[in-house]
Structure formats: C-alpha cells, structure tokens
Write a protein that holds these residues in place. Sequence first.
Motif, PDB file in Angstrom:
ATOM      1  N   TRP A  51     -55.999  13.720  66.974  1.00 62.44           N
ATOM      2  CA  TRP A  51     -57.141  15.350  66.512  1.00 62.44           C
ATOM      3  C   TRP A  51     -56.814  15.922  65.954  1.00 62.44           C
ATOM      4  N   PRO A  60     -66.990  15.262  56.390  1.00 62.67           N
ATOM      5  CA  PRO A  60     -67.169  14.170  57.823  1.00 62.67           C
ATOM      6  C   PRO A  60     -67.639  13.056  57.009  1.00 62.67           C
ATOM      7  N   TRP A  63     -65.035  11.446  54.559  1.00 65.48           N
ATOM      8  CA  TRP A  63     -63.726  11.342  55.716  1.00 65.48           C
ATOM      9  C   TRP A  63     -64.044  10.123  56.268  1.00 65.48           C
ATOM     10  N   LEU A  64     -64.798   9.467  57.016  1.00 60.49           N
ATOM     11  CA  LEU A  64     -65.207   8.642  57.618  1.00 60.49           C
ATOM     12  C   LEU A  64     -65.251   7.248  57.267  1.00 60.49           C
ATOM     13  N   TYR A 107     -63.310   6.263  65.328  1.00 62.37           N
ATOM     14  CA  TYR A 107     -63.255   7.360  64.656  1.00 62.37           C
ATOM     15  C   TYR A 107     -64.506   8.134  64.750  1.00 62.37           C
ATOM     16  N   TYR A 109     -66.493  12.804  64.239  1.00 61.66           N
ATOM     17  CA  TYR A 109     -66.095  14.134  64.196  1.00 61.66           C
ATOM     18  C   TYR A 109     -67.591  14.128  64.944  1.00 61.66           C
ATOM     19  N   ASN A 114     -65.527  21.527  65.929  1.00 64.88           N
ATOM     20  CA  ASN A 114     -64.521  21.420  64.398  1.00 64.88           C
ATOM     21  C   ASN A 114     -63.563  20.182  64.291  1.00 64.88           C
ATOM     22  N   ALA A 116     -61.827  16.778  64.446  1.00 67.65           N
ATOM     23  CA  ALA A 116     -62.293  15.140  63.969  1.00 67.65           C
ATOM     24  C   ALA A 116     -61.467  14.362  64.844  1.00 67.65           C
ATOM     25  N   GLU A 118     -59.480  10.799  66.088  1.00 70.23           N
ATOM     26  CA  GLU A 118     -59.212   8.790  65.880  1.00 70.23           C
ATOM     27  C   GLU A 118     -58.677   7.770  66.954  1.00 70.23           C
TER      28      GLU A 118
END
Length: 307
Positions: A51, A60, A63-64, A107, A109, A114, A116, A118
């Motif tokens: 995290w 986001p 990022w993904l 993954y 978000y 806030n 993120a 994994e």
Amino acid sequence: MSKQGRTIELAWARWRMRVPPDWRPLDVQGDGRKGTMMLGDANSAVMQVKWQRPSRRFRPERWLRGRIRRIAGRDGRPEEMPSPEGFAPAAFAVGGKADDAPRRVWYGYAPRANLAMELVINQAAARRQLKSIDRRVLPSLSASGDDEECRWSVFDAGFVVPAGYRYRASRLHLGEIALCFTAPNGGRLLVRQVYPSGLALSRRPLPKWLDNAPFKEHRRFRAAAEDRPWQVASFERELKGVIREGSKRLPVPLGLLAPRWSIAAAAEDGDLERLLMAEVDDPSETRLDVLAEVIAKMNYARFEAET
C-alpha cells in the motif's frame, strides 16, 4: 457457516479485508503511508499486500496502465472482474516469461482514502487459497479516509482508533499485540492486548501490566494519585479493571519542556480471556473519553455478524 467458509477480519493502515482464519501476517514492513504485509498459512506464503498513499500529483489511470504493462507486457490487457467497492480504477494483471511461473497481481486505487494498493498473489499456493482470494478476500477489501476512525486487526485481535491518530510502531506476537499512534498535537495513544488472561495474571497482577511498557519512552511517569478501580461498557457487557492518572516529563534538566497529561487503564475480558489496555498522553488534557472508547471497541469483529 461451515469452518471451510469462515473468515476473520484483517485490517491495517486504513485498509481491511476478510481472510481465511488460518492466514497470518508473516512479515509487516513500513508505516501508514507506505508498506508491505506478507500473508500466509502454515504451509506457504499466499499473498503480499502493498500500500501507499501517493502525492497530490498522482494520476491513478496512468499508474494502473503502467503497472499492467510491467506485468503483462506492452500489449497486455487487464483481467476483467468486479472491483471491490470504493476502488476505481482497479484491475488484475497477468503475465510472466515463458520460463517463469505466471504472475497475477491486482491493482486498485481508493480515492476517499487516497490509497493505492497492490496484491501480489502466489500462484503456487493451494487451489483453495486461490479460490478464496477471488471469491471472498478481494471482494471484501475496503478502505477508510483520514476523517474516519481506523480499524486495526491482526491475529484475531481488533482495535478501533479515533480519526486523527497516525501509526507509529507495533509489536506483534502470538499472545501479545501492541500498537502505538501519535496525534497532530504531539499526543500519543497506545493500545494493547495480552492473552490468555489467566496466564498473564499469574505472571503479574493487573496494575503491574500498566508498568510493563511495550515501547521505549523518554518521558517518565509520575502518578497524581493511587490507582483506582474502573469499569467500561463494551458490547452490552461491563468490563472491570484499574485506571491511573498522572503526568509524563522528560528527565532533568528538560522536565519543564513539553509535559504530557497521561491516563492509562487495563481491564480483563473474561469472555475472550484477554487483558485489554490503553494509554493516552496529551499535552493539554486528560483524554478519558478516548481511553474508554478504544477499550470499549476492542475486538469489535468478535461481536459483529460474520460475513
């Protein structure tokens, strides 16, 4: 519910999920902003949870896409499946070289928190564990914002911490769980459970457990009065224990700098065979309200309807 389908709550750093009862944290690193937790059973590691709470510049979707390409390759596509409530965007990525075991990583978000996340799944784990992840663990994932109270639950011991406190340290052992938090005004909150209570009380009486600090401190406690009996209402029960009040100061010659009011309590939960303890240090007032609240809500998941 059958034993095979039973789950318990696992909660840490503003995320929580339901997991099989034989899963345990094998290793925990990091803090409330960024960290990892390795989960497994008696046979092997099952899943790694990562995290982070990114900066305001975090994008986001970008990022993904980057994470999916890293796992599945430039032309990789996310695996379609429903996402946990509150997480968007979110997707599975599947990939790996021909001579490697395939990788499967989720993954997601959570904008409100806030956060993120994994989830790296061990594809070599038992088939029943892999089914649990898809059918029960991942769908139960949720996250809380900074303005909400935060749940923490490991080894089937649960705590509820009021909004505003930030995680600082932990001590995680079978038989003893302790978490330490700090407040924006410099205050400190300690929550702790020791079990089984009968064995713990054979080692030392209840008031002496308040002397046995799990974390090192620079300030020294000075009692304002004798310890006194105390009780708190917890899930339609009355838990009895002891409470103490006083102050904490730095050693001479710094004793006049940044003193703290301190209040601590310990109670026995005979139903669960646990000692429940909490301590609140605050620069401006004695926070009996916080102390009573955190002890009253300990092990909340034991008294909620299981899903």
